[in-house]
Design a protein around this motif. Structure first.
Motif, PDB file in Angstrom:
ATOM      1  N   ARG A 121       0.826  -1.212   0.000  1.00 12.03           N
ATOM      2  CA  ARG A 121       0.000   0.000   0.000  1.00 12.03           C
ATOM      3  C   ARG A 121       0.860   1.262   0.000  1.00 12.03           C
ATOM      4  N   ARG A 122       2.026   1.194   0.632  1.00  8.20           N
ATOM      5  CA  ARG A 122       2.929   2.344   0.611  1.00  8.20           C
ATOM      6  C   ARG A 122       3.691   2.434  -0.708  1.00  8.20           C
ATOM      7  N   LEU A 123       3.934   1.290  -1.329  1.00 13.80           N
ATOM      8  CA  LEU A 123       4.672   1.269  -2.595  1.00 13.80           C
ATOM      9  C   LEU A 123       3.816   1.730  -3.779  1.00 13.80           C
ATOM     10  N   ALA A 124       2.520   1.442  -3.725  1.00 13.33           N
ATOM     11  CA  ALA A 124       1.635   1.725  -4.864  1.00 13.33           C
ATOM     12  C   ALA A 124       1.716   3.172  -5.348  1.00 13.33           C
ATOM     13  N   PRO A 125       1.644   4.171  -4.461  1.00 17.59           N
ATOM     14  CA  PRO A 125       1.716   5.555  -4.968  1.00 17.59           C
ATOM     15  C   PRO A 125       3.058   5.875  -5.618  1.00 17.59           C
ATOM     16  N   VAL A 126       4.142   5.270  -5.122  1.00 16.12           N
ATOM     17  CA  VAL A 126       5.474   5.523  -5.684  1.00 16.12           C
ATOM     18  C   VAL A 126       5.532   5.052  -7.126  1.00 16.12           C
ATOM     19  N   PHE A 127       5.121   3.824  -7.356  1.00 16.05           N
ATOM     20  CA  PHE A 127       5.145   3.289  -8.714  1.00 16.05           C
ATOM     21  C   PHE A 127       4.099   3.945  -9.610  1.00 16.05           C
ATOM     22  N   THR A 128       2.958   4.335  -9.022  1.00 13.35           N
ATOM     23  CA  THR A 128       1.932   4.998  -9.817  1.00 13.35           C
ATOM     24  C   THR A 128       2.425   6.329 -10.352  1.00 13.35           C
ATOM     25  N   ARG A 129       3.105   7.110  -9.491  1.00 15.45           N
ATOM     26  CA  ARG A 129       3.634   8.404  -9.935  1.00 15.45           C
ATOM     27  C   ARG A 129       4.628   8.243 -11.073  1.00 15.45           C
ATOM     28  N   LYS A 130       5.350   7.132 -11.076  1.00 17.38           N
ATOM     29  CA  LYS A 130       6.386   6.913 -12.092  1.00 17.38           C
ATOM     30  C   LYS A 130       5.896   6.044 -13.250  1.00 17.38           C
ATOM     31  N   ALA A 131       4.588   5.783 -13.282  1.00 16.04           N
ATOM     32  CA  ALA A 131       3.963   5.015 -14.368  1.00 16.04           C
ATOM     33  C   ALA A 131       4.604   3.647 -14.559  1.00 16.04           C
ATOM     34  N   VAL A 132       4.918   2.985 -13.446  1.00 16.50           N
ATOM     35  CA  VAL A 132       5.451   1.630 -13.499  1.00 16.50           C
ATOM     36  C   VAL A 132       4.292   0.642 -13.537  1.00 16.50           C
ATOM     37  N   GLU A 133       4.271  -0.186 -14.551  1.00 16.73           N
ATOM     38  CA  GLU A 133       3.235  -1.223 -14.654  1.00 16.73           C
ATOM     39  C   GLU A 133       3.545  -2.342 -13.681  1.00 16.73           C
ATOM     40  N   MET A 134       2.549  -2.727 -12.871  1.00 20.43           N
ATOM     41  CA  MET A 134       2.722  -3.771 -11.862  1.00 20.43           C
ATOM     42  C   MET A 134       1.954  -5.011 -12.289  1.00 20.43           C
ATOM     43  N   ARG A 135       2.673  -6.080 -12.561  1.00 20.59           N
ATOM     44  CA  ARG A 135       2.073  -7.345 -12.974  1.00 20.59           C
ATOM     45  C   ARG A 135       2.095  -8.279 -11.768  1.00 20.59           C
TER      46      ARG A 135
END
Length: 435
Positions: free
Chosen positions: A279-293
């Motif tokens: 839950r803490r990681l999600a905003p970090v990757f979202t801001r950087k447009a990292v696709e999470m599979r």
């Protein structure tokens, strides 16, 4: 007058390299170090010119539709140039291992037996995109007393020619043979086929590039090969762990740069810490447009992820279910696979099954888990509480690297000076004869 064909060109390079290897092997340490410092100086002096030449390659690559990760690797920026120069200077400052005798011990017969470190001789380097590899290969070849033949990708031909000219000038300045480092002058693909079968001239082949290139070299070479096929690197977030440390390290390991083979491609998270960490990681990757599979558990957590301080749910821009192939994929892009695992046992089993034996890291507060991870993960580099992006010859203090080997024989991990040398037995006596 007819121009020489590719086969004739390669044979000439081989003859010149073999002759230069003899001179390089017996050259004084001071001369080789002088060449390295001269090369560092020339890189800095010619920085603007090198960048202008590199721009020509970049423009041509974009026009040809080269993939974004390859274009990223093709860039020869001021930072990259300075790193190359520092690498040359770091190598020059390192002790010379050539001729070093180790493990000398006396036998009951009276003879003394040990090992002497010697150059490989001539190595061929086949690589794609990165012009900095030209300098890394050249500088390591000089320091280790070898000669080398470099075959860069056609997309970097202008940059590589300019860099090879600087290397030749540095060798001449140190009164070393300029043929000690040679660049294949043609972009003809037949040159690769010739190079990997020149058994009379070349002692070792090192491919550095995509899977297709390395599989071809491994299948067709008649000369020993040091290689790695993929960089499917893992970071495992253990229980217990410092979540702030884990968040910082995972972010760096994935997003500091997407195209290198030491970027983390797969994230494993222990079940006990997964809800809070993801839950803490999600905003970090979202801001950087990292696709999470994601595996099922990770997907469920992330789909319901809340903002760090409450409020509206975070809706990652790219959040999809992982397929089986995702666990073994090297993306070289803003994509990461994420799986929740039970514990360190499942993490180790997953890495050894799906990993590429390149670099894997554990983030943990448990010393016993760290020790098990170090012992049991079957990779060339295994790390504790740090970013996989450190798997690099410069960062390891090698000055530079010729590549990263996932083989288990001769060289493993970042290949520096020692990886370009061999050992021979030396026996010292005083007239002893065997009974």
């Amino acid at each position: 007058m007819n121009r020489p064909n590719t086969a004739e060109t390669m044979q000439l390079l081989g003859v010149q390299a073999r002759a230069a290897a003899t001179l390089m092997a017996r050259s004084p340490t001071a001369a080789r170090n002088q060449a390295l410092r001269a090369l560092a100086r020339r890189l800095r002096e010619q920085s603007d010119a090198l960048r202008r030449i590199n721009t020509l390659d970049l423009e041509r690559a974009r026009s040809a539709g080269l993939a974004v990760p390859l274009i990223d690797r093709l860039k020869f920026t001021p930072k990259v140039i300075e790193t190359c120069a520092l690498g040359c200077e770091q190598l020059a400052a390192m002790p010379d291992v050539i001729g070093e005798v180790t493990d000398l011990h006396q036998q009951p017969s009276g003879i003394r037996v040990g090992h002497m470190r010697v150059p490989i001789g001539v190595f061929g380097m086949i690589y794609e995109s990165r012009p900095n590899v030209t300098i890394e290969a050249a500088s390591l070849s000089i320091k280790s007393g070898n000669a080398c033949i470099l075959r860069g990708g056609s997309e970097a031909i202008n940059s590589n020619r300019a860099l090879a000219a600087l290397v030749a000038d540095a060798l001449r300045e140190a009164e070393l043979p300029p043929h000690g480092v040679q660049l294949v002058p043609t972009t003809d693909r037949a040159a690769v086929g010739e190079l990997i079968t020149m058994t009379a001239s070349v002692d070792l082949i090192i491919p550095r590039g995509g899977r297709g290139l390395i599989e071809r070299i491994s299948a067709e070479a008649r000369i020993p090969v040091i290689k790695h096929l993929d960089g499917n690197c893992h970071t495992y977030v253990d229980d217990p762990v410092d979540l702030n440390l884990a968040l910082t390290v995972v972010d760096n390991a994935k997003t500091q740069k997407y195209s290198p083979c030491n970027a983390t491609e797969s994230l494993l998270v222990a079940r006990a810490v997964a809800p809070e960490f993801l839950r803490r990681l999600a905003p970090v990757f979202t801001r950087k447009a990292v696709e999470m599979r994601c595996g099922p558990e990770a997907l469920a957590i992330l789909q319901g992820a809340a903002a760090p301080h409450g409020g509206a749910a975070v809706a990652p821009a790219k959040l999809v279910a992982a397929s089986e192939t995702d666990w073994s994929t090297e993306y070289l892009a803003p994509i990461i696979s994420i799986k929740v695992v039970a514990d360190v046992d499942e993490a180790i089993a997953h890495i050894n099954r799906y990993g590429s034996h390149h670099t894997d890291a554990i983030l943990t507060n448990d010393q016993r888990h760290a020790e098990r991870f170090l012992r049991e993960v079957d990779s060339a580099s295994v790390m504790v509480n740090t970013s996989t992006r450190f798997a690099d010859g410069f960062e390891y203090g090698l000055g530079a690297e010729i590549g990263i080997s996932t083989d288990k024989f001769h060289a493993r991990g970042p290949v520096g000076i020692e990886g370009l040398t061999s050992l021979k037995w030396v026996v010292l006596g005083h007239g002893e004869v065997r009974a």
